[in-house]
Design an enzyme around this catalytic site. Structure first.
Site, PDB file in Angstrom:
ATOM      1  N   GLU A  87       0.373   5.196   0.613  1.00  0.00           N
ATOM      2  CA  GLU A  87      -0.582   6.206   1.069  1.00  0.00           C
ATOM      3  C   GLU A  87      -0.173   7.595   0.595  1.00  0.00           C
ATOM      4  O   GLU A  87       0.886   7.794  -0.004  1.00  0.00           O
ATOM      5  CB  GLU A  87      -0.698   6.129   2.601  1.00  0.00           C
ATOM      6  CG  GLU A  87      -1.210   4.763   3.027  1.00  0.00           C
ATOM      7  CD  GLU A  87      -1.516   4.644   4.504  1.00  0.00           C
ATOM      8  OE1 GLU A  87      -1.066   5.498   5.294  1.00  0.00           O
ATOM      9  OE2 GLU A  87      -2.215   3.687   4.868  1.00  0.00           O
ATOM     10  N   CYS A 116      -3.982   0.655  -2.653  1.00  0.00           N
ATOM     11  CA  CYS A 116      -3.840  -0.578  -1.877  1.00  0.00           C
ATOM     12  C   CYS A 116      -2.745  -1.467  -2.470  1.00  0.00           C
ATOM     13  O   CYS A 116      -2.396  -1.358  -3.653  1.00  0.00           O
ATOM     14  CB  CYS A 116      -5.138  -1.369  -1.895  1.00  0.00           C
ATOM     15  SG  CYS A 116      -6.485  -0.637  -0.968  1.00  0.00           S
ATOM     16  N   ASN A 122       0.847  -1.192   0.000  1.00  0.00           N
ATOM     17  CA  ASN A 122       0.000   0.000   0.000  1.00  0.00           C
ATOM     18  C   ASN A 122       0.882   1.242   0.000  1.00  0.00           C
ATOM     19  O   ASN A 122       1.935   1.284   0.644  1.00  0.00           O
ATOM     20  CB  ASN A 122      -1.003  -0.005   1.153  1.00  0.00           C
ATOM     21  CG  ASN A 122      -0.408  -0.237   2.522  1.00  0.00           C
ATOM     22  OD1 ASN A 122       0.642  -0.840   2.671  1.00  0.00           O
ATOM     23  ND2 ASN A 122      -1.095   0.226   3.549  1.00  0.00           N
ATOM     24  N   GLU A 142      -2.810  -4.606  -3.294  1.00  0.00           N
ATOM     25  CA  GLU A 142      -3.254  -5.464  -4.400  1.00  0.00           C
ATOM     26  C   GLU A 142      -3.217  -4.698  -5.726  1.00  0.00           C
ATOM     27  O   GLU A 142      -2.770  -5.205  -6.760  1.00  0.00           O
ATOM     28  CB  GLU A 142      -4.700  -5.945  -4.155  1.00  0.00           C
ATOM     29  CG  GLU A 142      -4.882  -6.790  -2.909  1.00  0.00           C
ATOM     30  CD  GLU A 142      -5.259  -5.968  -1.679  1.00  0.00           C
ATOM     31  OE1 GLU A 142      -4.675  -4.881  -1.464  1.00  0.00           O
ATOM     32  OE2 GLU A 142      -6.134  -6.428  -0.940  1.00  0.00           O
ATOM     33  N   CYS A 190     -10.305  -2.995  -4.918  1.00  0.00           N
ATOM     34  CA  CYS A 190      -9.330  -3.993  -5.371  1.00  0.00           C
ATOM     35  C   CYS A 190     -10.015  -5.193  -6.013  1.00  0.00           C
ATOM     36  O   CYS A 190      -9.513  -5.753  -6.985  1.00  0.00           O
ATOM     37  CB  CYS A 190      -8.439  -4.426  -4.209  1.00  0.00           C
ATOM     38  SG  CYS A 190      -7.299  -3.122  -3.721  1.00  0.00           S
ATOM     39  N   CYS A 247     -10.409  -5.034  -0.425  1.00  0.00           N
ATOM     40  CA  CYS A 247     -11.500  -4.050  -0.430  1.00  0.00           C
ATOM     41  C   CYS A 247     -12.246  -4.094  -1.761  1.00  0.00           C
ATOM     42  O   CYS A 247     -11.798  -4.707  -2.731  1.00  0.00           O
ATOM     43  CB  CYS A 247     -10.942  -2.650  -0.164  1.00  0.00           C
ATOM     44  SG  CYS A 247     -10.161  -1.885  -1.607  1.00  0.00           S
TER      45      CYS A 247
HETATM   46  N1  THU Z   1      -5.218  -1.684   2.371  1.00  0.00           N
HETATM   47  C1  THU Z   1      -4.619  -2.448   1.418  1.00  0.00           C
HETATM   48  O1  THU Z   1      -3.531  -2.124   0.929  1.00  0.00           O
HETATM   49  N2  THU Z   1      -5.244  -3.579   1.023  1.00  0.00           N
HETATM   50  C2  THU Z   1      -6.371  -4.081   1.580  1.00  0.00           C
HETATM   51  O2  THU Z   1      -6.844  -5.140   1.180  1.00  0.00           O
HETATM   52  C3  THU Z   1      -7.045  -3.335   2.661  1.00  0.00           C
HETATM   53  C4  THU Z   1      -6.509  -1.971   2.942  1.00  0.00           C
HETATM   54  C5  THU Z   1      -4.524  -0.489   2.850  1.00  0.00           C
HETATM   55  C6  THU Z   1      -5.098   0.831   2.449  1.00  0.00           C
HETATM   56  C7  THU Z   1      -4.568   1.732   3.549  1.00  0.00           C
HETATM   57  O3  THU Z   1      -3.258   2.145   3.233  1.00  0.00           O
HETATM   58  C8  THU Z   1      -4.490   0.837   4.765  1.00  0.00           C
HETATM   59  O4  THU Z   1      -4.503  -0.482   4.270  1.00  0.00           O
HETATM   60  C9  THU Z   1      -5.627   1.030   5.748  1.00  0.00           C
HETATM   61  O5  THU Z   1      -6.851   0.938   5.111  1.00  0.00           O
END
Ligand code: THU
Length: 137
Positions: free
Chosen positions: A51, A60, A49, A62, A96, A93
């Site tokens: 941000e 994310c 991920n 994925e 994704c 999510c």
């Molecule tokens: N996140 C992912 O990278 N993948 C997921 O399947 C769920 C959420 C990340 C997004 C964000 O940076 C952090 O997790 C909290 O939501």
């Protein structure tokens, strides 16, 4: 139906997803996630991920993995493994799931975490009746 993967391939994917989380850029959530995908060519691509100070622009793990692979010409996702730093596994999510559907409507989805639990399912089960390329005119 997705093809069943050899256990050794699943283990490699899970290990790659755990390793990918180490590069996570998650200063806001402090929730490092890693993903690894197996493509049609048999290669494994990883992502974490990423941000942003404008929180909604976060990508994310994925999607990072899938976009990296797609940018190198890969067009088929056979499996996705995702690691979350949680005691129980969590599945991808909604955004994704939609992105996985583009290249892997039959993909296996494996979710691992810091505990012993694990989810092994398919994209089709996570996103039934998906909107995809076939729905466009
Ligand atoms: N996140 C992912 O990278 N993948 C997921 O399947 C769920 C959420 C990340 C997004 C964000 O940076 C952090 O997790 C909290 O939501």
């Amino acid at each position: 139906m997705p093809a069943k993967l050899p256990a050794a391939t699943v283990r490699r994917l899970e290990k790659a997803a755990r390793g990918a989380a180490k590069a996570s850029y998650s200063p806001y959530s402090k929730f490092p996630v890693g993903a690894a995908i197996l493509t049609g060519s048999g290669k494994i691509y990883t992502g974490c991920n990423v941000e942003n100070a404008s929180y909604g622009l976060t990508n994310c793990a994925e999607r990072t993995a899938i976009f990296s692979a797609a940018a190198l010409g890969e067009r088929e996702v056979r499996a996705v493994a995702v690691y979350t730093p949680t005691p129980v596994p969590s599945s991808p999510c909604g955004a994704c799931r939609q992105v996985i559907n583009e290249f892997g409507p039959d993909a296996l989805v494996i979710c691992v975490c810091d505990g012993p639990g694990r989810i092994a399912t398919t994209l089709d089960r996570l996103l039934p009746a998906a909107f995809g390329p076939k729905n466009l005119l």
